[in-house]
Each structure stands twice: as structure tokens, then as C-alpha cells.
Design a protein around this motif. Sequence first.
Motif, short mmCIF file in Angstrom:
data_model
loop_
_atom_site.label_atom_id
_atom_site.label_comp_id
_atom_site.label_asym_id
_atom_site.label_seq_id
_atom_site.Cartn_x
_atom_site.Cartn_y
_atom_site.Cartn_z
N ARG A 5 21.43 37.11 28.91
CA ARG A 5 22.81 37.23 28.41
C ARG A 5 23.49 35.86 28.34
O ARG A 5 24.27 35.60 27.43
CB ARG A 5 23.60 38.20 29.30
CG ARG A 5 23.06 39.64 29.14
CD ARG A 5 23.76 40.65 30.01
NE ARG A 5 25.09 41.07 29.63
CZ ARG A 5 25.45 41.61 28.47
NH1 ARG A 5 24.57 41.75 27.52
NH2 ARG A 5 26.68 42.00 28.25
N THR A 6 23.17 34.99 29.29
CA THR A 6 23.73 33.63 29.26
C THR A 6 23.23 32.88 28.04
O THR A 6 24.01 32.20 27.35
CB THR A 6 23.35 32.87 30.55
OG1 THR A 6 23.87 33.60 31.67
CG2 THR A 6 23.92 31.47 30.55
N LEU A 7 21.94 32.99 27.75
CA LEU A 7 21.38 32.34 26.56
C LEU A 7 21.99 32.89 25.28
O LEU A 7 22.32 32.13 24.36
CB LEU A 7 19.86 32.50 26.53
CG LEU A 7 19.08 31.68 27.54
CD1 LEU A 7 17.62 32.12 27.58
CD2 LEU A 7 19.19 30.20 27.21
N LEU A 8 22.15 34.20 25.21
CA LEU A 8 22.78 34.80 24.03
C LEU A 8 24.22 34.32 23.86
O LEU A 8 24.65 34.02 22.74
CB LEU A 8 22.75 36.33 24.11
CG LEU A 8 21.43 37.00 23.75
CD1 LEU A 8 21.46 38.48 24.13
CD2 LEU A 8 21.13 36.82 22.27
N ALA A 9 24.95 34.23 24.96
CA ALA A 9 26.33 33.75 24.88
C ALA A 9 26.37 32.30 24.40
O ALA A 9 27.21 31.94 23.56
CB ALA A 9 27.01 33.88 26.25
N ALA A 10 25.47 31.47 24.90
CA ALA A 10 25.41 30.07 24.48
C ALA A 10 25.03 29.97 23.01
O ALA A 10 25.60 29.17 22.25
CB ALA A 10 24.42 29.30 25.35
N ALA A 11 24.07 30.78 22.58
CA ALA A 11 23.66 30.76 21.17
C ALA A 11 24.79 31.23 20.26
O ALA A 11 25.02 30.65 19.20
CB ALA A 11 22.42 31.65 20.98
#
Length: 148
Positions: A5-11
Motif C-alpha cells: 500500500r505504501t508503494l502504491l501510494a508513492a506511485a
Amino acid sequence: MDARRTLLAAARLGTAHWLFGNLYEEVVDMPGRVADGPRDGGLLGRSSPVRYYIPAAPLTFAATAASVVRGWDRREDRPVLVAAGALTAVGAAITGYLVRTVVVRLFDDQLPAVERDRLVARWHRANRVRLLAAAGAGLALQAVGRRG
């Protein structure tokens, strides 16, 4: 928040920066401004729009790639992740093309007006495709994020 979820938010954040930055450049005719304005410092100088994207590029591209890899174990997310990754890659390729073949040439003080106008028109055509790619990537990343 887990790593996926952190990676998706950053992307999503990086893609939004990219999309709205390119939309702004489209509206204000940034290539025309570059061609008509002072060209101090070249491609990475004060008057260049390229320098505003360099800090966010790793966030956008690395986080999107990492999101695809990290989310691959969820079979139902794969088609949307492939779309996000592919659209991001298409947008990146268009960006590379524009920087190499258009933006660099617009910094030439000796550029004839006819060539300048042709390059600015080429930039706008390609940028509109890039905007679609960035918007599609953002929508795909948003869809994956909503699934939880």
C-alpha cells in the motif's frame, strides 16, 4: 500500512505530479516559453522545465515498478498492474523522446522560427499522448489501491 500500500501510494503521488506538471506545461505552452525565453544553464538550468521532474522521476517510475512486482502475487490485480506499468513506460519513453529531440533543440539560440514552430507543435502532439498515458497509469494505480 503495509509495503504494498505504501508503494502504491508513492506511485500514485508520483504519477499525479507527472500528470499535473505535464498538463500545466500543455496549458501554458511551456515549449514555446522555452524557445522564446532566456536559456541560461541549458537543459538543467534555471529556465528548463526538465529540472522540476528529476526529483520526482525516481518516485514515479521506481514506485510504479515496485508496485507491479510487489502486487504480482494477487492474480486479480495483475491486468491492472500491467496496464499501470505499461502506461508508465510509454509515458517515460515519450518523455525521453521529447527531451532528446525537441526540448534540447529548443534551447538553440539560432533556431529558425519555422523549425521552432514545428518542434513546438510536435511537443504538443506527443505531450497529449503522454497525458493520456499518465492519466491511465494513475487510474490503474488508483483501481489497485481501492481493492485493498
